[in-house]
Design a protein around this motif. Sequence first.
Motif, mmCIF file in Angstrom:
data_model
loop_
_atom_site.group_PDB
_atom_site.id
_atom_site.type_symbol
_atom_site.label_atom_id
_atom_site.label_comp_id
_atom_site.label_asym_id
_atom_site.label_seq_id
_atom_site.Cartn_x
_atom_site.Cartn_y
_atom_site.Cartn_z
ATOM 1 N N LEU A 1 36.950 -107.425 -28.135
ATOM 2 C CA LEU A 1 37.308 -108.151 -26.909
ATOM 3 C C LEU A 1 38.823 -108.370 -26.857
ATOM 4 N N ALA A 2 39.412 -108.673 -28.013
ATOM 5 C CA ALA A 2 40.864 -108.858 -28.070
ATOM 6 C C ALA A 2 41.577 -107.568 -27.679
ATOM 7 N N ARG A 3 40.994 -106.412 -28.021
ATOM 8 C CA ARG A 3 41.591 -105.126 -27.637
ATOM 9 C C ARG A 3 41.667 -105.000 -26.115
ATOM 10 N N VAL A 4 40.591 -105.468 -25.457
ATOM 11 C CA VAL A 4 40.575 -105.419 -23.997
ATOM 12 C C VAL A 4 41.637 -106.357 -23.415
ATOM 13 N N LEU A 5 41.846 -107.491 -24.107
ATOM 14 C CA LEU A 5 42.794 -108.481 -23.589
ATOM 15 C C LEU A 5 44.246 -108.103 -23.859
ATOM 16 N N ALA A 6 44.497 -107.392 -24.966
ATOM 17 C CA ALA A 6 45.871 -107.190 -25.426
ATOM 18 C C ALA A 6 46.697 -106.356 -24.456
ATOM 19 N N ALA A 7 46.082 -105.364 -23.835
ATOM 20 C CA ALA A 7 46.818 -104.563 -22.852
ATOM 21 C C ALA A 7 46.075 -104.648 -21.535
ATOM 22 N N GLN A 8 46.817 -104.724 -20.453
ATOM 23 C CA GLN A 8 46.163 -104.909 -19.172
ATOM 24 C C GLN A 8 45.661 -103.604 -18.588
ATOM 25 N N ALA A 9 44.468 -103.673 -18.019
ATOM 26 C CA ALA A 9 43.919 -102.557 -17.265
ATOM 27 C C ALA A 9 43.001 -103.172 -16.209
ATOM 28 N N PRO A 10 43.000 -102.653 -14.996
ATOM 29 C CA PRO A 10 42.259 -103.319 -13.921
ATOM 30 C C PRO A 10 40.739 -103.246 -14.058
ATOM 31 N N LEU A 11 40.226 -102.193 -14.690
ATOM 32 C CA LEU A 11 38.773 -102.004 -14.702
ATOM 33 C C LEU A 11 38.228 -102.164 -16.110
ATOM 34 N N TRP A 12 37.379 -103.169 -16.302
ATOM 35 C CA TRP A 12 36.748 -103.394 -17.606
ATOM 36 C C TRP A 12 35.325 -102.875 -17.572
ATOM 37 N N LEU A 13 34.959 -102.053 -18.550
ATOM 38 C CA LEU A 13 33.592 -101.558 -18.663
ATOM 39 C C LEU A 13 33.058 -102.050 -20.004
ATOM 40 N N LEU A 14 32.171 -103.023 -19.955
ATOM 41 C CA LEU A 14 31.741 -103.689 -21.185
ATOM 42 C C LEU A 14 30.267 -103.402 -21.451
ATOM 43 N N ASP A 15 29.997 -102.772 -22.592
ATOM 44 C CA ASP A 15 28.618 -102.444 -22.953
ATOM 45 C C ASP A 15 28.130 -103.459 -23.986
ATOM 46 N N GLU A 16 27.211 -104.301 -23.587
ATOM 47 C CA GLU A 16 26.679 -105.352 -24.456
ATOM 48 C C GLU A 16 27.799 -106.109 -25.174
ATOM 49 N N PRO A 17 28.704 -106.734 -24.426
ATOM 50 C CA PRO A 17 29.858 -107.370 -25.096
ATOM 51 C C PRO A 17 29.460 -108.602 -25.901
ATOM 52 N N SER A 18 28.319 -109.192 -25.596
ATOM 53 C CA SER A 18 27.991 -110.477 -26.219
ATOM 54 C C SER A 18 27.125 -110.325 -27.457
ATOM 55 N N VAL A 19 26.812 -109.095 -27.867
ATOM 56 C CA VAL A 19 25.947 -108.908 -29.035
ATOM 57 C C VAL A 19 26.630 -109.480 -30.276
ATOM 58 N N GLY A 20 25.924 -110.326 -30.980
ATOM 59 C CA GLY A 20 26.447 -110.874 -32.229
ATOM 60 C C GLY A 20 27.396 -112.039 -32.052
ATOM 61 N N LEU A 21 27.682 -112.432 -30.812
ATOM 62 C CA LEU A 21 28.615 -113.534 -30.592
ATOM 63 C C LEU A 21 27.891 -114.877 -30.672
ATOM 64 N N ASP A 22 28.587 -115.904 -31.213
ATOM 65 C CA ASP A 22 28.015 -117.258 -31.197
ATOM 66 C C ASP A 22 28.237 -117.884 -29.807
ATOM 67 N N ALA A 23 27.641 -119.049 -29.594
ATOM 68 C CA ALA A 23 27.652 -119.659 -28.257
ATOM 69 C C ALA A 23 29.075 -119.880 -27.760
ATOM 70 N N ALA A 24 29.958 -120.361 -28.663
ATOM 71 C CA ALA A 24 31.325 -120.644 -28.246
ATOM 72 C C ALA A 24 32.024 -119.357 -27.815
ATOM 73 N N SER A 25 31.780 -118.260 -28.560
ATOM 74 C CA SER A 25 32.434 -116.993 -28.227
ATOM 75 C C SER A 25 31.896 -116.434 -26.919
ATOM 76 N N VAL A 26 30.591 -116.631 -26.663
ATOM 77 C CA VAL A 26 30.038 -116.178 -25.385
ATOM 78 C C VAL A 26 30.726 -116.912 -24.240
ATOM 79 N N ARG A 27 31.014 -118.229 -24.448
ATOM 80 C CA ARG A 27 31.741 -118.985 -23.417
ATOM 81 C C ARG A 27 33.135 -118.406 -23.216
ATOM 82 N N THR A 28 33.824 -118.091 -24.351
ATOM 83 C CA THR A 28 35.155 -117.481 -24.241
ATOM 84 C C THR A 28 35.080 -116.190 -23.443
#
Lengths: 221, 254, 246
Positions: A147-174
């Motif tokens: 997720l930090a990789r997506v944030l570090a450089a800007q690009a207009p279109l985000w394509l996220l495949d199951e980004p929340s897998v393995g994340l805890d509740a706080a990280s899902v909120r982030t």
Amino acid sequence: MAPLASNGAFEGRGLGCIRGERPVFAALDFRLEPGGALVLTGPNGSGKSSLLRVMAGLLPAAAGTLAWNGTPVDDAPELHRQRVHYLGHHDALKPVLTVAENLGFWASLRGANDDGVAAALARVGLDHLAETPGHLLSAGQRRRLSLARVLAAQAPLWLLDEPSVGLDAASVRTLAEVIAEHRANGGLVVVATHQALDLPDAACLAVDDYPPARPDPEDVW
Amino acid sequence: MTSQAASNPPGSRSLHRFANPGRFLRLADAVLPWCAGLTAIALAVGLAAALFVAPADYQQGESVRIMYVHVPAAWMALFAYTCIAVASAAALIWRHPVADLAARSASPLGAAFTFLALATGSLWGKPMWGTWWVWDARLTSVLVLFFLYLGHMAISNAFEDPGRGRKAAAILALVGFVNVPIIKFSVDWWNTLHQPASVTRIGVPTIHPSMLWPLLLMGVGFTLFFFTVLLLRMKSELLAARLRNLRMLSVEGR
Amino acid sequence: MSTVHERMPEAKTLGGSQAPAMPGVLAGFRRIVLRDLRLAMRQRGDAALAVLFFVLTAMLFPFGVGPEPNLLARIAPGVVWVTALLAVLLSLERMFLTDYEDGSLELLTLSPVPLSVIVLAKVTAHWLTTGLPLLIAAPVIAGMYGLPADGYKMLLAAMILGTPTLSLLGAVGAALTLGARRGGVLIPLLVLPLYIPVLIFGVSVIDATLAGLPARPHLLFLGALLLAALPLAPWAAAAALRQAVQ
């Protein structure tokens, strides 16, 4: 984050996809305006990941066209690569490199500097692990690094495949927060997920609603 | 997809899985009997002429008759590889499924011709050179070509996804095709550097017309044979693919 | 909607002050090479393996043909080249495999750097971690075989021109076999026939020098092979990688 001025609309018309020899979906349409979000739903094997890969340009569509602001993506694939951030099933993490080195490499390929890397690490709460080698990260921490990789450089279109897998509740909120910020700046997001994610006003696309036509066995070849 | 897909021009992005190759099959069915008949005639007349009509060589004796199989086989070894390269280029550029099929079906045929050229070359070498194998420039290049064929066959079957194997094989065929003349040239170069003095070199003799026409007839026969078997293989591959697709449809049950 | 009108500001956004400027092709090339070198430095064992293999297989030949000095000196150029070629072959599989398995290859294909430049960067890193160590070890092996003193300069010249071609051609084989069943066994079958010209000219450079003949034509051919492989191999490998990540 600076606003992404003049983001375009992303559109797909009549998309079809074949994996192996098996058609997974056909005649699929979608349209995404600046600031829009699209959630892909459907059971396993319905083609959500394949659709994301088609959108990213990794997998050529068997039928149909993708367009950015009305211009077919195939006309200038190198421009499309610059505007896409793809987060797939793998985290592309090198176990022998530190967290900062891993992230720094991907960010530098897209022109981001060290400040962007540090800010992105802080945003996903990995700044204290910057000098830790990659093999020591847990599955959730790896996902946050992606997720930090997506944030570090800007690009207009985000394509996220199951980004929340393995994340805890706080990280899902982030995750939900950064997606909201991206959209507020005019960015576009497409998410394939099984987990409920707080995405206000997101359009929903049920990929399994676009089955390929079942042909008459006489016509099958 | 229905038969509409078949009327699409090649390169249109139709869903190829059900693309109806009806046009190809009709063409194949029309051409096959002629091809097969002409093959039989050309090979029968050519063999008879090669074995009984053509004279024996004053230097090589009766063993020169091996040439009537060896030389056309060596021609076909190169010709089949050229066909594979052309079909692969067509498959990569226009994504035409029949071109893919042709490249994949031609590969074992080409390998068989190459093996035949090697085996007959070796048989010819025994009386001529006194040994079954000589590192002669021509034989060595054909041996390398044989490995190029084996690589092509191996990679087209190495993937779970047959489409992946087809594309990888097509790229390999083009890379190999560029390399064939380079390899041929460097092997010739190597051979002239290491000219062994003990081996008497006997090349293909200057050909008398009485030997030439049976040779050309055999060449025509081999070429026709190649196309006959190629069409048969492509037909059976298509039918096998149809069977696979029908089975998949019944499994999906949608 | 006018497309021209729409695309202008977008280009400005991507290259302007608001979004970070995309690095140039050369910068991308350099970053990938440096990253691969850093990876190799952290996993020194992998790079050392190829050299170790080179020395070990070269050590086997005297046991096979006997320790007669004249014979060993006669076969030295051939042994050095054949074993170097096998050592390169051994290292090819990992050129793209880890990147393929951990998802890095997908991201590299999606990066703004053209894929053939990425291949060229990976080939460069591969040569620096495999070809260069072989180049350093080769005179040692040649010395153990009693290669006459005239041969060393040409041995090095031939290997400097020849080993990059081995990495370039190998990249095509490594890219084609990604995700294949028995990929590691397939690579030799695909790549070895393509290596034959390099082997022939690489050995003939040294043989010609030792026979007192000009080595220049052989060296020129080695150079020509490199020049031909330099644009073609990355292009073919990029095509193979593109379909590997589908």
